[in-house]
Design an enzyme around this catalytic site. Sequence first.
Site, PDB file in Angstrom:
ATOM      1  N   GLY A   1       0.816  -1.224   0.000  1.00  0.00           N
ATOM      2  CA  GLY A   1       0.000   0.000   0.000  1.00  0.00           C
ATOM      3  C   GLY A   1       0.837   1.255   0.000  1.00  0.00           C
ATOM      4  N   ASN A   2       2.015   1.204   0.659  1.00  0.00           N
ATOM      5  CA  ASN A   2       2.903   2.365   0.691  1.00  0.00           C
ATOM      6  C   ASN A   2       3.569   2.618  -0.653  1.00  0.00           C
ATOM      7  OD1 ASN A   2       2.705   3.360   3.439  1.00  0.00           O
ATOM      8  ND2 ASN A   2       3.624   1.437   4.057  1.00  0.00           N
TER       9      ASN A   2
ATOM     10  N   LYS B   1      -2.115  -3.998  13.606  1.00  0.00           N
ATOM     11  CA  LYS B   1      -1.917  -3.658  12.192  1.00  0.00           C
ATOM     12  C   LYS B   1      -1.922  -2.138  11.981  1.00  0.00           C
ATOM     13  CE  LYS B   1      -1.667  -4.325   7.720  1.00  0.00           C
ATOM     14  NZ  LYS B   1      -0.370  -4.742   7.143  1.00  0.00           N
TER      15      LYS B   1
ATOM     16  N   LYS C   1      -1.842  -7.945   4.221  1.00  0.00           N
ATOM     17  CA  LYS C   1      -1.944  -8.292   2.791  1.00  0.00           C
ATOM     18  C   LYS C   1      -0.956  -9.371   2.373  1.00  0.00           C
ATOM     19  CE  LYS C   1       1.574  -5.968   0.521  1.00  0.00           C
ATOM     20  NZ  LYS C   1       2.831  -6.558   0.779  1.00  0.00           N
TER      21      LYS C   1
ATOM     22  N   LYS D   1       6.420 -10.362   5.748  1.00  0.00           N
ATOM     23  CA  LYS D   1       6.785 -10.832   4.404  1.00  0.00           C
ATOM     24  C   LYS D   1       7.564 -12.145   4.504  1.00  0.00           C
ATOM     25  CE  LYS D   1       6.876  -6.157   2.491  1.00  0.00           C
ATOM     26  NZ  LYS D   1       6.046  -5.624   3.592  1.00  0.00           N
TER      27      LYS D   1
END
Length: 312
Positions: free
Chosen positions: A12-13, A129, A211, A273
């Site tokens: 998103g960033n 989050k 995500k 991640k």
Amino acid sequence: MEKQKIVVALGGNAILSKDARAQAQQQSLKETAKYLVKLIQKDYQLIISHGNGPQVGNLLLQQQLANTKENPAMPLDTCVAMTQGSIGYWLENALVKEMNKVGIRKNVATIVTQVIVAREDHAFQHPTKPIGPFLTEEQAQEAIEKSGSTYVEDAGRGWRKVVPSPLPIAIQEQQVIQTLINNEIIPICAGGGGIPVVGKELDGVEAVIDKDFASEKLAEAINADLFVILTGVDAVSIHFGKENEQQLKQVTVSELEHYKEEGHFAPGSMLPKIEAAIQYVKARPKNKAIITSLEKLSEFGEGSVGTEIIFD
């Protein structure tokens, strides 16, 4: 011969940095589309997911500021759906325009995606989050006093609001996404981690799913040949930012778990991640995961790219 399926998880960033205007985010996605189209040119079947942390936080803030009895604020799960639609529209539009430039005629479809989570997930009692803009500590304290929400310092970049982040269990629209893939349509799905829903009735809940974990579930569900997580660096490093920093090129699951135990990866930044990549390769041992930057996508198929995670 069936095309290789690649799930690409955009952050998103990467879509929103400092300028929250729609035009600025659309411009970012135009640049992103150039790299994604290079994969399409190499005849990969793309499945695209994306984050929405900054966008959903900003939207939630707008909703709260405009909240009245006549025009009540939308709940967080609905805000996730709204950002799935807006980011999906921008990305779909940018991809089609970029494909047209290079003579590719393919359909792209944005799927408003629900992701099933457990009602009893402990995350609902422990929000972690980060969403929304980065604030100074003073601004965060003011926001805490006004709203009672939880704010934490986020990886040295400022203070952000945190919300529950339950683990994804399944992708509700899996069959729809698979049908698009079977017809060589490029799906944009599981945006922002998906809309969190619980129970047989698929009731929406106020949370934001990570995500990377949602993208991993997506990659599992469609048996992707490759699960690619994009981040701000070309490859994962241990001893990051120190004199003895070392990039990892190819690493096994057990090696990566060892580095994780040693504390090399920052929570809320690289750690999810790493965990998502490990989870995917464990679930699909014949396939692999890669963590790298957007800019490295153009090098796929031409040798080693980023950090490649393989089964032992």
